[in-house]
Design a protein around this motif. Sequence first.
Motif, PDB file in Angstrom:
ATOM      1  N   GLU A 278     -78.598  22.359  56.549  1.00  0.00           N
ATOM      2  CA  GLU A 278     -79.569  21.559  55.802  1.00  0.00           C
ATOM      3  C   GLU A 278     -79.065  21.313  54.384  1.00  0.00           C
ATOM      4  O   GLU A 278     -78.554  22.209  53.725  1.00  0.00           O
TER       5      GLU A 278
ATOM      6  N   GLY B 195     -77.267  15.841  58.049  1.00  0.00           N
ATOM      7  CA  GLY B 195     -78.099  17.006  57.774  1.00  0.00           C
ATOM      8  C   GLY B 195     -79.517  16.583  57.474  1.00  0.00           C
ATOM      9  O   GLY B 195     -79.795  15.444  57.087  1.00  0.00           O
ATOM     10  N   ASP B 196     -80.446  17.526  57.668  1.00  0.00           N
ATOM     11  CA  ASP B 196     -81.860  17.220  57.453  1.00  0.00           C
ATOM     12  C   ASP B 196     -82.164  17.044  55.974  1.00  0.00           C
ATOM     13  O   ASP B 196     -81.525  17.643  55.108  1.00  0.00           O
TER      14      ASP B 196
END
Length: 532
Positions: free
Chosen positions: A79, A124-125
């Motif tokens: 993340e 990625g988040d």
Amino acid sequence: MKKGKIGLMLGLAVLLIALSGCAPSGEDVLSEQESQLSGSTISESEPPSLTAEESALLSELASVYELKAGGKTLEEGEELDSPELLGFGVLRMYRLDEQFRDSEGGWRIPKRVLGEACGLFFQGDQPGLDSDASIHFSTYLDEQTLPFTLQEESAVSPEPGIWEVTYQRQSDRGILTPVTYRFVCCELEEVPPLFEETFQPGDALFQLVSVTQRTDLLPEQESQVIEISTAEELLAAAKRINESGYLQQNDTYLLTADIDLTGVEWTPIGFNERVLTFQDEDDPERDPSRQGFNGVFDGQGHTITGLTITEEQGAAFIEVRSRKFPKETMSGMGLFALIGQNGTVRDLRLENAQVLGGSASGSRYVGLLAGTCYGTVERVSVQGTVSGNSYTGGLIGQLMSLGSEAVVRDCTAEVEVECNRYVGGLIGISSGGITADCQVSGAVHAVPDGEVIPSDIGGLVGRCSSGNFVRCHAQAEVFTHAEAWYVGGFCGMANGGSILDCTVDGSLTAAWEPVNDYYNLVPEEPEVEILG
């Protein structure tokens, strides 16, 4: 918006050839004519290479990550740590930020827009960036720049559609850790509304997927032993330490004779800076140079006489310090400005020393030996006069553990100390660390500074904040020249840590309790015996 697809299959070769920078490498099915990429020819035997335009784009994207995410290590699939700042960096990169300027000169940007911008170039988040609520960005970001440049060292494609680019973080002020950025080439399926004039569906984009610190590429350190026998050699050593970084930080300095500094203008040892901000001290992989002095300074029983820092010099140090370290995280005046956590000073005596920050000058972290110590001090004695505004001690202004335990052992101070707050005959404030088998004599004066009431004043230590004191003796008289808070013959205030098997001279401390106020000690009460 979908982030795109990585072209890895041979069946997509023709499509990928049309997408600049995304051609698969080393495939037998490609002829020399079929492998035209952005105007350059790649034969079957030649390794793939980035065009100048692609290299510049990836470098700019990496710079956004360095500036907005601190260049931190990023594992693939991890993340993102600062997605809103990365999105803001992309908007700035494509000059799409001006429409979001607010009346204060900063920016107010919807979270959704930041998430879309970040998602274009960073996998990625992006948690929390899916609403229409806005984030305000301050005007200081207009002036924010990297303190180094990224110089491409190599670019390899380990498999089709993937590039690993290694950069040297280049600075003329010191050595930084090289870094490898891993990018993947994606096909853009949908274009966010804000970027419709910049991209079209089907365009190829590079996305950053991982960042790796390359400590294996740092040059090897070679420690040296440097002997010092004259004032000139000591000045040269101080200059060398203050201007050096990664390669020289583990050197050993040996005094081979007594040295007289009378009349010599002194700049404290360890009055240096890392290339990156001091807040990155907990990330040595990125900036391997340490703050302050981190070698060994061995006095071998010799004496330095006549060390002098005047109030005028102190004011000049404050001006430099406030420019380099606006938050005053690192500062100090003494023979050393800062003894770093890997630094050791031992077997040394200072006589007739004067370090005069001046109680009303705003000077912080002042001591005859060191303004601040994160490292180790053993068998050092000091004699002289010291003054400052706060965090001032006869030996050390601030003793603080940073990562490893700071230690002061078998030291003595015969001193006159003057300060407003956090003032002690040996140490101004101890924030962690161990002080053992030390003693102080002389006098401590608490003086007013405008409307600021003097506080945290002790014969040996002004404040013990999670520090540990063992077998120490205070024989210093404590004077308050105005109404004051937290005054003790041994310690003014103790909030955490321990005070064990310590003593004070009762003939000098009749007006004060050994420790004026304390809590959270282990054991619960300080062990300070009154002698005489």
